[in-house]
Scaffold this active site. Sequence first.
Site, PDB file in Angstrom:
ATOM      1  N   LYS A 137      10.564  63.687 -29.689  1.00 33.34           N
ATOM      2  CA  LYS A 137      11.634  63.237 -28.787  1.00 33.34           C
ATOM      3  C   LYS A 137      11.443  63.884 -27.420  1.00 33.34           C
ATOM      4  O   LYS A 137      10.916  64.984 -27.362  1.00 33.34           O
ATOM      5  CB  LYS A 137      13.014  63.547 -29.366  1.00 33.34           C
ATOM      6  N   TYR A 169      19.535  65.775 -28.359  1.00 37.56           N
ATOM      7  CA  TYR A 169      20.161  66.392 -29.538  1.00 37.56           C
ATOM      8  C   TYR A 169      21.670  66.160 -29.532  1.00 37.56           C
ATOM      9  O   TYR A 169      22.282  65.880 -30.567  1.00 37.56           O
ATOM     10  CB  TYR A 169      19.916  67.908 -29.571  1.00 37.56           C
TER      11      TYR A 169
END
Lengths: 376, 376
Positions: B135, B221
């Site tokens: 990510k 996140y």
Amino acid sequence: MDRRKFNSTLALGASGITLASNVPMACAMGTNQDKKKLGIALVGLGGYSTYQLAPALQDTEHCYLAGVVTGTPEKEKIWVNKYNIPKENIYNYDNFDSIKDNKAIDIVYVVLPNSMHADFSIRAARAGKHVICEKPMAMNVEECDAIIDACKKAGVKLGMGYRLHSEPYTQEVKRFVREKTFGNIRYISADAGYYSGSSPGQWRLNRKLSGGGALVNMGVYAIQSLIYGTGENPISVSAQEFSTRPAYFKETDETITAQFQFDSGAFGTIMTSHNVNANRLHAKCERGWFELDPASTYIPLAGRTSNGGLNFKQESQQKLQMDDFAMHILFDAPNLAPGEMGKRDMMIVEAIYKSISEDGKKQALNFEPAYGFSDG
Amino acid sequence: MDRRKFNSTLALGASGITLASNVPMACAMGTNQDKKKLGIALVGLGGYSTYQLAPALQDTEHCYLAGVVTGTPEKEKIWVNKYNIPKENIYNYDNFDSIKDNKAIDIVYVVLPNSMHADFSIRAARAGKHVICEKPMAMNVEECDAIIDACKKAGVKLGMGYRLHSEPYTQEVKRFVREKTFGNIRYISADAGYYSGSSPGQWRLNRKLSGGGALVNMGVYAIQSLIYGTGENPISVSAQEFSTRPAYFKETDETITAQFQFDSGAFGTIMTSHNVNANRLHAKCERGWFELDPASTYIPLAGRTSNGGLNFKQESQQKLQMDDFAMHILFDAPNLAPGEMGKRDMMIVEAIYKSISEDGKKQALNFEPAYGFSDG
């Protein structure tokens, strides 16, 4: 720990010097120095007066419950009996102004619905009484100005019902900020809300009486948290509104989030709601963090930091607050929550509503650095 | 508790049935079912590969460290020696495409700077290798689409490096949401940030390599936390940016706050920063609350709820994640973090940047209800 007692002693000690040199207000008021305790009249006998202020006034050292002002005749007898209040110290909304002739009343504490704060605060000032005004100070900034002006003209003291400034966990947070215990503050967030679902008829949901919803009720605590948690007035704010139960919250805001900038570079966020139970102040600093959770309830607060837990003596916050205000009058102790503090917070409330009306657009705020801070 | 083991057993058990009826992909891949462990090649040997993934691959049950791809020749010998990797399984960025002929490599794990994610993910897919992409998935949504398309065309599996979906505290949060342990979610907030101050030359601060700052690094996140913490995709987002050290953060965002609405009525806020240490997920629900703090670090997570503390076995999150992806390939276990999840999050990232560019204006998001959710 008993910092409280120490502070109290300090204030009394300092007053010896202060009284000799610089207390025109106390002298102007005439009788204050002859009395041990100032007489307080509670205006508005709802839940807060009944379950918080009146019981607290049984334990206060520098003031006591001397009278009440109520619009509900049936309540008069109950209060007379319960607190042994002399009949002549009971007022209603119509004869309230005659309180000016009652020497037993030194302070009028306005605990009415928000729409009545300005009217009764101003009438109390004109009657020559010191004023404590519950939060939010009024319906708008204009009314705040009118209250402040009236108190100045009358030469009486004005304090907000911001009890937390007298509360030891909050005072410890202010110390962290003042002494930079954890270095500079980088990010501060505060939540203040509760779930309202069973009282659609309450005045808080009636815009004409409340002036607003969650923001003016609980949001003021969150705004306060950010300001005493950084030691700064914000320089800008943006805000958003969220609604899930428009049938219940017909006229007032259910939930609001807002983001603040401070001149130091710190930034902050608040969430306030009549739909969410939440009560927290949390600050991330250069060297650690501190937190109060709960941060603004009447029940004992609790706190912890990156250095460990906090543990202060638990006392009625309202007792401490009213004694602090009485000491301000009697001994020139600092006014921990002056009227300008209430006005400043109302200016922020108005900026938040403006941001929401402009789809979250950032609003500049232009306070003098210490505008609205405690005198002390 | 050892839910993990139970889940793992369940997945393996279920695979017996699944394999007999519905595993075209595993069959198409030919050799997977003959092998006990799938071979992984790490592309990019920075800190995350060195200190997290490679050590984790020493403990994985269904995959192992078979090869590496690096642009730094000096690193080759170190890795060959340390992990006993055959010479023929070492690639550089130029000869990477010849990995297609290497039967020892089943999965390519792209751990490069963000700007290289799409290129290497697509080349890995074209080489017939399954892909794990770190990510944020790519530099923009267009690149995410290209990766997803390439994997579909090549008939290979694609997973995001979202390790938390394999982590027991996070799985417990997902269970709370699924089973409504605390009723509906009303308010969820997530903080994800750390203080960056000593590495001005790092690629994360170079927009050409990173595509963004705190938001694409840590903000992902926080976005993830809100989505698995509500079980919903957001329907709108607004956002603000804060900057205090423009000399250090020349090209990338330092701090961003954002507010989300969900179709259920839940709302959420995130704070992500390269200037603040913070790592938390907190949800207020109809009947209580749950919290992870830390919520997304590599170090063991911790959690508590209004019902008490949480206490799960601590294992390498990366070990669990890579084993889950290997089980997805080998046994048709769910893909816990499919490519669409990475793309969805990038769509949200783009909406956040758009809101900031429009002074906080709310941006609508139009996802299908379960778009980007885990397969399982």
